[in-house]
Design a protein around this motif. Structure first.
Motif, mmCIF file in Angstrom:
data_model
loop_
_atom_site.group_PDB
_atom_site.id
_atom_site.type_symbol
_atom_site.label_atom_id
_atom_site.label_comp_id
_atom_site.label_asym_id
_atom_site.label_seq_id
_atom_site.Cartn_x
_atom_site.Cartn_y
_atom_site.Cartn_z
ATOM 1 N N GLN A 199 0.844 -1.187 0.000
ATOM 2 C CA GLN A 199 0.000 0.000 0.000
ATOM 3 C C GLN A 199 0.887 1.247 0.000
ATOM 4 O O GLN A 199 1.367 1.668 1.045
ATOM 5 C CB GLN A 199 -0.892 0.019 1.235
ATOM 6 N N PRO A 200 1.136 1.840 -1.149
ATOM 7 C CA PRO A 200 1.977 3.040 -1.181
ATOM 8 C C PRO A 200 1.363 4.174 -0.365
ATOM 9 O O PRO A 200 0.146 4.357 -0.355
ATOM 10 C CB PRO A 200 2.011 3.408 -2.670
ATOM 11 N N PHE B 172 2.122 1.105 7.932
ATOM 12 C CA PHE B 172 1.208 2.090 7.365
ATOM 13 C C PHE B 172 0.360 2.779 8.433
ATOM 14 O O PHE B 172 -0.851 2.847 8.333
ATOM 15 C CB PHE B 172 0.319 1.446 6.300
ATOM 16 N N ASP B 173 1.010 3.305 9.456
ATOM 17 C CA ASP B 173 0.302 4.025 10.503
ATOM 18 C C ASP B 173 -0.216 5.358 9.969
ATOM 19 O O ASP B 173 0.209 5.855 8.931
ATOM 20 C CB ASP B 173 1.228 4.275 11.703
ATOM 21 N N LEU B 174 -1.096 5.956 10.743
ATOM 22 C CA LEU B 174 -1.761 7.187 10.343
ATOM 23 C C LEU B 174 -0.819 8.388 10.468
ATOM 24 O O LEU B 174 -0.198 8.597 11.509
ATOM 25 C CB LEU B 174 -2.988 7.396 11.234
ATOM 26 N N HIS B 175 -0.728 9.184 9.416
ATOM 27 C CA HIS B 175 -0.042 10.485 9.423
ATOM 28 C C HIS B 175 1.408 10.403 9.893
ATOM 29 O O HIS B 175 1.851 11.174 10.739
ATOM 30 C CB HIS B 175 -0.828 11.478 10.304
ATOM 31 N N THR B 176 2.153 9.464 9.369
ATOM 32 C CA THR B 176 3.590 9.394 9.624
ATOM 33 C C THR B 176 4.309 10.232 8.568
ATOM 34 O O THR B 176 3.678 10.862 7.716
ATOM 35 C CB THR B 176 4.093 7.949 9.551
ATOM 36 N N LEU B 177 5.631 10.214 8.616
ATOM 37 C CA LEU B 177 6.443 10.915 7.616
ATOM 38 C C LEU B 177 7.046 9.935 6.611
ATOM 39 O O LEU B 177 8.053 10.220 5.963
ATOM 40 C CB LEU B 177 7.558 11.708 8.312
ATOM 41 N N ASP B 178 6.421 8.780 6.474
ATOM 42 C CA ASP B 178 6.965 7.727 5.615
ATOM 43 C C ASP B 178 7.249 8.193 4.188
ATOM 44 O O ASP B 178 8.238 7.779 3.581
ATOM 45 C CB ASP B 178 6.010 6.529 5.573
#
Length: 567
Positions: free
Chosen positions: A174-175, A234-240
């Motif tokens: 999941q990009p 794929f956590d919420l609102h990271t800086l990935d």
């Protein structure tokens, strides 16, 4: 998800299947894998349950149409030993007690936060069967094809060349996408984001250029939570998106082509990404309150309409971007990919599945698990002719469709690229390149919703003389649904550019048990201090030295040994 075969007959008077199975016939090696047993095979199961299931009248977890079909088709009889709620950790806690006391059922699922360590315990204790020959002989072609689509599917169940479990819930990568308030971007005449520099320009303008037109400097550009600043899940609102675009994977064990393993969080690429994030924080293109926010606060920023940019996967319009639309139906979120310097869309993938399916050591018919998996997959795909009326009955029983119902799809092996392939069909139909005949029965309703939203989204609402609130909700639903469709098209359009860096190790080593939590805390504190400027960029080198000295170096050796052992 748990196991559909746990919907078993509670009328069975035997407490254990072992005695019955001693007298049952072993399947003839030359018979069809889905042929019924000559003598009834009894098996025991446990399962997690939805606390508010939507069953048709007269059906339950213990007795239902699908289980009746399974028992008749295979000549088997299941017994449900116990259930526990699927939310929280009640199921894994209860299962852990059974494992500790060596009272496990014949067939069961491992689920929860510690699935890898629980599987390791069962393997080390010689408590479960090697499923390698049963998968090869009894898995249907559909099941095998779907596992073949995911090259990482069996990584975590391979113990010395033995397949000790069947993983489930394996989806395609999941990009992370860059979600931008498109209405703000157009109002301020800003470029579409294609590079990190574009993101910096847009974000700073959102924070200083009064994009909502209220005459106040109360809007935010890029927001992110510091409590989960990077993620392999794929956590919420990271800086990935920033890390990945710079080929950095802070939460990933990376295995090189020669087999050498390294931890992404201490690599030079991570230092380079932190340098960029430090500059963004200093110039105001990263939220000034970054270090103070968790996922709840960033969701609040999105919902209130203050935020102009977040990093999230394709599902963002459902949550939490849809909250913005409820408060401001004119808000317009649009997804963009952030590619690396080579034009690739990097993804740091976590190969750990949702759970594992295992068989108790000594159970006389380990192949039964694969037969149940085959039937459940067919059931979810709606390809069992004898159950056509059952599909409709289940769908009419409640708000959850048969394709999503936690009871009837638990053992089904989903197509890893299901969302991708489904969207490609939708794209082709909408572009006039194909007609609806290419859709599977399970894909039709979603496409009809897209079609309705595009062609005439508010007709029924307007005819009903809606309240202002109802009309706004309908408008928000349309915008949100179209934003989702746009996001999935963005993903499928870039599918050939996606490069996955899988997490090579998801288990726990001996030193990890003692030191990993402290090392994770050390890493997060070092990253945060660099980003907000309380420590210089070169403090990263001191952090790496500490990380290795405080157990990281030993853990790396142990991870290497584990991966070498599993070759």
């Amino acid at each position: 998800m748990m196991m559909a075969m746990a919907a078993c007959s509670s009328s069975d008077k035997n407490n254990s299947s072992d005695a019955e199975n001693k007298n049952s016939s072993v399947v003839d090696e030359n018979t069809d894998p889905m042929a019924p047993y000559k003598e009834t095979v009894n098996y025991t199961v446990v399962r997690s349950v939805n606390q508010d299931p939507k069953f048709p009248e007269g059906e339950s977890y213990e007795k239902n149409s699908f289980q009746d079909y399974v028992e008749k088709t295979l000549n088997v009889r299941g017994k449900l030993l116990w259930t526990a709620p699927s939310d929280g950790d009640q199921y894994p806690k209860k299962l852990s007690l059974d494992i500790a006391s060596n009272r496990i059922p014949d067939i069961f699922a491992i689920e929860g936060q510690n699935i890898v360590s629980m599987l390791n315990t069962l393997v080390e204790g010689d408590m479960i069967e090697d499923l390698t020959p049963y998968y090869e002989k009894y898995a249907s072609q559909t099941v095998k094809d779907r596992y073949a689509e995911n090259p990482y599917a069996f990584n975590t169940v391979n113990f010395g060349g033995k397949m000790m479990a069947i993983p489930y819930g394996m989806e395609k990568e999941q990009p992370m996408l860059v979600w931008v308030r498109e209405d703000w971007r157009k109002k301020l005449n800003l470029p579409e984001p294609k590079t990190i520099d574009d993101i910096r320009t847009i974000s700073k303008a959102f924070a200083t250029g009064d994009p909502d037109g209220n005459g106040k400097q109360d809007t935010l550009g890029l927001i992110a939570q510091s409590s989960s600043m990077y993620s392999s899940a794929f956590d919420l609102h990271t800086l990935d998106s920033i890390y990945w675009a710079m080929n950095a994977f802070p939460a990933t064990w990376i295995q090189e082509a020669d087999g050498t393993v390294k931890y992404g969080g201490i690599q030079p690429e991570a230092k380079a990404a932190l340098s960029v994030l430090h500059d963004m924080y200093k110039e105001g293109s990263l939220d000034k309150e970054y270090g103070l926010k968790d996922g709840g606060k960033t969701t609040e920023d999105v919902s209130s309409g203050r935020a102009g940019m977040v990093f999230e996967a394709w599902y963002a319009p459902y949550y939490p971007l849809g909250n913005t639309l409820q408060n401001n139906p004119n808000a317009d979120w649009k997804a963009y990919p952030l590619l690396n310097a080579d034009g690739k869309l990097n993804v740091g993938a976590n190969p750990s599945p949702a759970g594992y399916l295992v068989v108790k050591k000594g159970f006389k018919h380990p192949e039964l698990l694969m037969k149940l998996v085959n039937l459940s997959t067919e059931f979810k795909d709606k390809t069992i002719p004898e159950l056509q009326d059952v599909y409709e009955k289940y769908e009419q029983a409640g708000t959850v469709s048969v394709a999503q119902h936690p009871q009837y799809v638990d053992l089904a092996v989903i197509e890893p690229a299901m969302i991708y392939n489904q969207q490609k069909k939708y794209n082709d139909i909408l572009a006039g390149k194909a007609d609806k005949s290419i859709l599977l029965p399970t894909e039709t309703s979603s496409f009809e919703q897209i079609e309705a939203e595009i062609n005439n989204p508010l007709e029924n609402v307007l005819k009903s003389n809606p309240t202002k609130e109802a009309l706004n909700a309908a408008i928000a639903n349309r915008i949100g649904f179209l934003a989702y469709n746009n996001a999935m098209k963005t993903v499928t359009d870039n599918e050939s550019n996606i490069v996955v860096t899988p997490n090579a190790f998801a288990g726990q080593t001996a030193t990890m048990v003692k030191s990993w939590a402290d090392l994770q805390s050390l890493q997060k504190q070092a990253y945060l201090k660099i980003i907000i400027g309380s420590q210089p960029i070169d403090s990263f080198d001191s952090f790496v030295k500490q990380w290795n000295e405080q157990g990281g170096g030993q853990i790396t050796q142990e991870v290497q040994a584990e991966l070498d052992k599993r070759k």
